[in-house]
Enzyme design. Structure first.
Site, PDB file in Angstrom:
ATOM      1  N   HIS A  34      -6.746  -7.236   0.283  1.00 60.83           N
ATOM      2  CA  HIS A  34      -6.816  -5.812  -0.051  1.00 60.83           C
ATOM      3  C   HIS A  34      -6.164  -5.541  -1.414  1.00 60.83           C
ATOM      4  O   HIS A  34      -5.171  -6.168  -1.768  1.00 60.83           O
ATOM      5  CB  HIS A  34      -6.115  -4.976   1.023  1.00 60.83           C
ATOM      6  CG  HIS A  34      -6.706  -5.130   2.387  1.00 60.83           C
ATOM      7  ND1 HIS A  34      -6.203  -6.018   3.328  1.00 60.83           N
ATOM      8  CD2 HIS A  34      -7.777  -4.531   2.961  1.00 60.83           C
ATOM      9  CE1 HIS A  34      -6.929  -5.945   4.426  1.00 60.83           C
ATOM     10  NE2 HIS A  34      -7.896  -5.050   4.231  1.00 60.83           N
ATOM     11  N   ASP A  64      -4.252 -12.472   4.534  1.00 64.58           N
ATOM     12  CA  ASP A  64      -5.532 -12.002   5.060  1.00 64.58           C
ATOM     13  C   ASP A  64      -6.695 -12.421   4.170  1.00 64.58           C
ATOM     14  O   ASP A  64      -7.852 -12.169   4.497  1.00 64.58           O
ATOM     15  CB  ASP A  64      -5.527 -10.489   5.277  1.00 64.58           C
ATOM     16  CG  ASP A  64      -4.966  -9.707   4.105  1.00 64.58           C
ATOM     17  OD1 ASP A  64      -4.698 -10.325   3.050  1.00 64.58           O
ATOM     18  OD2 ASP A  64      -4.786  -8.483   4.238  1.00 64.58           O
ATOM     19  N   ASP A 114      -3.560 -10.849  -1.791  1.00 67.06           N
ATOM     20  CA  ASP A 114      -3.975 -10.240  -0.525  1.00 67.06           C
ATOM     21  C   ASP A 114      -5.458  -9.894  -0.628  1.00 67.06           C
ATOM     22  O   ASP A 114      -5.959  -9.626  -1.719  1.00 67.06           O
ATOM     23  CB  ASP A 114      -3.140  -8.968  -0.333  1.00 67.06           C
ATOM     24  CG  ASP A 114      -3.165  -8.392   1.061  1.00 67.06           C
ATOM     25  OD1 ASP A 114      -4.227  -7.879   1.461  1.00 67.06           O
ATOM     26  OD2 ASP A 114      -2.124  -8.433   1.741  1.00 67.06           O
ATOM     27  N   HIS A 125       0.803  -1.233   0.000  1.00 64.54           N
ATOM     28  CA  HIS A 125       0.000   0.000   0.000  1.00 64.54           C
ATOM     29  C   HIS A 125       0.834   1.280   0.000  1.00 64.54           C
ATOM     30  O   HIS A 125       0.300   2.346  -0.318  1.00 64.54           O
ATOM     31  CB  HIS A 125      -0.924   0.033   1.224  1.00 64.54           C
ATOM     32  CG  HIS A 125      -1.958  -1.040   1.247  1.00 64.54           C
ATOM     33  ND1 HIS A 125      -2.843  -1.248   0.216  1.00 64.54           N
ATOM     34  CD2 HIS A 125      -2.253  -1.982   2.192  1.00 64.54           C
ATOM     35  CE1 HIS A 125      -3.643  -2.268   0.518  1.00 64.54           C
ATOM     36  NE2 HIS A 125      -3.300  -2.730   1.705  1.00 64.54           N
TER      37      HIS A 125
END
Length: 426
Positions: free
Chosen positions: A174, A261, A172, A137
């Site tokens: 995200h 995750d 992931d 990120h």
């Protein structure tokens, strides 16, 4: 087919000793748990194990703004209140707190990914692993989503010195927004992210319509998913898209971000993937027999993160692991059943067949616009950052050795690493 892959594995015990804070979901301790589980299964004896160098500020500035890197060096828990404007400008605070040894933490995880890329570039290994990396990120000028330095971008920039095209794959939960943003305007990197999208889920980007711009148009692929996707749906979609991407794009190397995750029962996740389902992606990508850089990423139920990345290390080594977890320093975390594998979850799968089909159709349609791999005018490959020649006689035992000297110190046993029972353990 390669007869046997040569694997390089990067780890430094200090990377798992930092503390984001009591209520913060990011627990770097998961890296110590992963490493000790890898040791307990004896996987370290099948790899070349390296302690990464600490990435230099000048290396970080290959992507990040020098001002931002310099501020990360300067800031600490004692002085952060003196810089409210800079803290806000660089997005440091609740999600991305300032903690003790923050910059060293960034240096270690970024150094591992840079070193991994360099070993691949120099054909010293076929697969390189840095479970501490994958912080996807972080942006050019600010921190985001628990990420400060974007090691993935730095690793890809290294790979681009030797490879005309690099494929980045992100599993992931995200969206891999920082990596996508870094390469949004180029065709030399194709980014493919499978992630939860909608319901104001962080970071809020990653719609299927986000495809890149200018020279990078159609070279960003987003696979937006809803809550509850299971192994069979995810793996079918993954295989279909990735096989077509590799066929059309013809990358010279692949970077695979294995955020855990996306597993069932993750503290911040919302998917139903079992460890086998997650690991199937690693197994599939490995079959392309391309230089492969594998990193960690998110993952907030730390015992399951350790399980997942240990299983995936085994897959990269073509080693089947027994399901009963062997004795190790963190065995108590795997109670009550002490099993390596975890099953999928039971969240309602909102990804209907028609929804998945529509996503797949849009992505495959976009891929038709790049039927031929882009041609790249290759320039002279720049050298790696200069590291002075190592003189063993002049080596100071109180100073950490440089990368070249450490490369001579490959270890295949437990004692190389800081353990909880060592006098100098972190």
């Amino acid at each position: 087919m390669r007869s046997k892959d040569k694997i390089s594995y990067f780890y430094d015990g200090d990377v798992g000793s930092v503390y984001f804070g009591p209520n913060h979901p990011m627990k770097p301790h998961r890296l110590c748990m992963t490493h000790h589980l890898i040791l307990a299964y004896g996987l370290h004896s099948k790899m070349e194990v390296y302690r990464p160098h600490k990435a230099y500020p000048i290396e970080m500035a290959q992507f990040h703004s020098p001002d931002y890197v310099e501020f990360l060096q300067r800031i600490n828990p004692e002085n952060q209140n003196l810089f409210p404007n800079e803290m806000a400008r660089y997005n440091l605070g609740e999600d991305c707190p300032v903690f003790e040894d923050l910059f060293e933490f960034c240096q270690l995880y970024a150094g591992g990914t840079i070193d991994a890329a360099r070993r691949l570039n120099n054909k010293l290994c076929d697969i390189a692993i840095n479970w501490a990396g994958g912080l996807h990120h972080a942006k050019k000028c600010d921190a985001s989503g628990f990420c400060y330095i974007n090691d993935l971008v730095l690793g890809i920039l290294e790979l681009l010195k030797h490879h005309p095209r690099v494929l980045y794959i992100d599993i992931d939960v995200h969206h891999g927004d920082g990596v996508e943003e870094a390469f949004y305007f180029t065709d030399r990197v194709m980014t493919v992210s499978f992630h939860k999208f909608g319901d104001k889920f962080f970071p809020g980007t990653g719609d299927v319509k986000e495809i890149g711009e200018r020279e990078g148009k159609f070279y960003a692929i987003n696979v937006p998913l809803k809550d509850g996707i299971d192994d069979s749906s995810f793996n079918r979609l993954f295989r279909t898209i990735i096989s077509k991407v590799v066929e059309i794009y013809q990358p010279g190397a692949i970077v695979l971000q294995c955020g855990a995750d996306s597993l069932a029962r993750d503290r911040l996740g919302c998917f139903n993937l079992s460890i086998d389902g997650h690991a199937e992606c690693v197994k599939f990508v490995k079959k392309f027999n391309l230089p492969l850089l594998v990193t960690g990423g998110g993952g907030y139920t730390k015992e399951n993160v350790a399980r997942c990345w240990t299983v995936e290390t085994g897959i990269l080594l073509d080693t089947e692991l027994p399901n009963e977890i062997p004795e190790n320093d963190y065995i108590k975390y795997f109670a009550p059943d002490f099993s390596l594998k975890i099953p999928g979850g039971h969240i309602e799968n909102l990804n209907t067949k028609s929804y998945i089909s529509s996503i797949k159709v849009q992505i495959l349609e976009n891929l038709r616009y790049i039927q031929h791999a882009p041609s790249v005018q290759m320039q002279e490959v720049p050298p790696d950052f200069y590291i002075p020649d190592f003189d063993e006689d002049e080596q100071n035992p109180d100073v950490r050795a440089d990368q070249r000297s450490r490369d001579k110190q490959i270890q295949r046993d437990d004692e190389y690493f800081d353990g909880d029972n060592d006098n100098d353990a972190s």
